[in-house]
Design an enzyme around this catalytic site. Structure first.
Site, PDB file in Angstrom:
ATOM      1  CE  LYS A  75      -3.846  -0.166  -0.117  1.00 47.48           C
ATOM      2  NZ  LYS A  75      -4.750  -0.281  -1.285  1.00 47.48           N
ATOM      3  CG  HIS A  93      -3.978   3.173  -5.565  1.00 45.56           C
ATOM      4  ND1 HIS A  93      -4.776   2.180  -6.099  1.00 45.56           N
ATOM      5  CD2 HIS A  93      -3.531   2.684  -4.376  1.00 45.56           C
ATOM      6  CE1 HIS A  93      -4.817   1.152  -5.265  1.00 45.56           C
ATOM      7  NE2 HIS A  93      -4.073   1.427  -4.218  1.00 45.56           N
TER       8      HIS A  93
END
Length: 350
Positions: A75, A93
């Site tokens: 992450k 992302h």
């Protein structure tokens, strides 16, 4: 020598890891140096990595790693604006118009580093070589069902947490639904043929929920789709990309509908291509849903680290899928790594 540095995760509620001790042993046998940071939260104990022969580093010491180390995490990094000089493997992302992603790319540009985005590690056909999708769908469907159950009690879904395994999750959820003393809801899954949709449908069926399964054929004509509103639950398992149709528009909030809970497993609220534009931010483990309408209620579940609810199973599954690619780290200019680097360079700010 190629050097892989497995960093500790710094995001709350993140206990997963992309490399198991067995995988680390295979990398070491292939001549790849492996350093694993200590972690206060990792679901797989450190001792396994020690026994495999990995070097051990202090938790969150990756910024001081050797310049040639490849930093591997899952992450996001802390959003502190510091330049990033290393090569990083993670879910960035950053390539679909996300606002936070633009800031991340600026950090790579400032530091001269490279992002090998795990979402964009693909084979020659464009298919991802590894994904947490199945467990994201599985856990996402579970939380969406918990949101529906809370609605039946006149409540809003409370906090969720980590489970020791899927059997514990199924037992808790089944008991919660049975306590309502009413029939199961109906659900529609879009993206049902993919990993995410398969996991979502499997969870629903394990709970006795009737599932309508849609995929590309059913959505080819573009949305919105009023049929979605005829189900109690909608589980979106399609990742946002250019050309993705709108599945549920904002006009649906005031429309006559049976729909009261949306599980946006794909969770791209700040993407320009969000197919569920009825909400504007991700939800959290402490507040799993966002109530976007009152009459009747409509709750949206959009947690973006759902597989962490089942960290051991999801880590072992993902790590097994990813290991062949990690064994190819000695050649970063071709194959999956070459394609991932090209994607990064394509999106790097001018």
């Amino acid at each position: 020598m190629t050097h892989l540095w497995v960093r500790a995760e710094q995001r709350p509620n993140e206990e997963r890891v992309g490399l198991t001790p067995e995988g680390a042993k295979a990398l070491l046998a292939a001549g790849i140096k492996v350093t694993v940071e200590e972690s206060s939260v990792r679901a797989i104990p450190l001792q396994g990595y020690i026994d495999a022969g990995c070097d051990i580093a202090p938790e969150n010491s990756w910024p001081q790693a050797p310049a040639d180390a490849i930093i591997f995490g899952l992450k996001e990094l802390p959003e502190d604006g510091t330049p990033l000089p290393h090569r990083h493997i993670m879910f960035g992302h950053a390539f679909k118009g996300q606002h936070s992603g633009k800031a991340l790319l600026e950090r790579f540009k400032a530091g001269g580093g490279t992002l090998y985005d795990l979402e964009y590690l693909v084979d020659e056909t464009g298919r991802r070589v590894a994904a947490f999708g199945y467990w994201a769908g599985y856990a996402g469907a579970a939380v969406t069902l918990k949101a529906w159950a809370a609605q039946q009690r006149g409540e809003i879904c409370g906090p969720v947490g980590v489970y020791g395994g899927k059997d514990a999750l199924l037992a808790e959820l089944g008991g919660e639904l049975d306590a309502l003393n009413k029939g199961r809801p109906t659900a529609i899954v879009i993206g049902a043929l993919g990993r995410v949709g398969t996991g979502a449908a499997d969870l629903c069926e394990a709970m006795g929920v009737q599932v309508t399964k849609w995929d590309m054929a059913e959505t080819a004509d573009g949305g919105p789709f009023p049929q979605i509103l005829d189900h109690d639950l909608f589980l979106n398992c399609i990742f946002a990309r250019p050309g993705t149709p709108v599945f549920v528009s904002r006009e649906a909030l005031a429309a006559e509908r049976k729909l009261t809970a949306i599980g946006d497993v794909a969770c791209d609220p700040d993407s320009d291509y969000n197919p569920v534009p009825v909400y504007d931010r991700a939800t959290t483990w402490n507040a799993p849903v966002l109530r976007v309408a009152e009459t009747p209620v409509l709750d949206v579940m959009a947690i973006d680290n759902l597989p962490s609810m089942l960290p051991v199973e999801s880590s072992e599954d993902y790590a097994a899928q990813l290991l062949p690619s990690l064994q190819a780290l000695t050649d970063l200019e071709s194959g999956v790594w070459g394609r991932a680097k090209a994607t990064f360079l394509e999106h790097l700010p001018e």
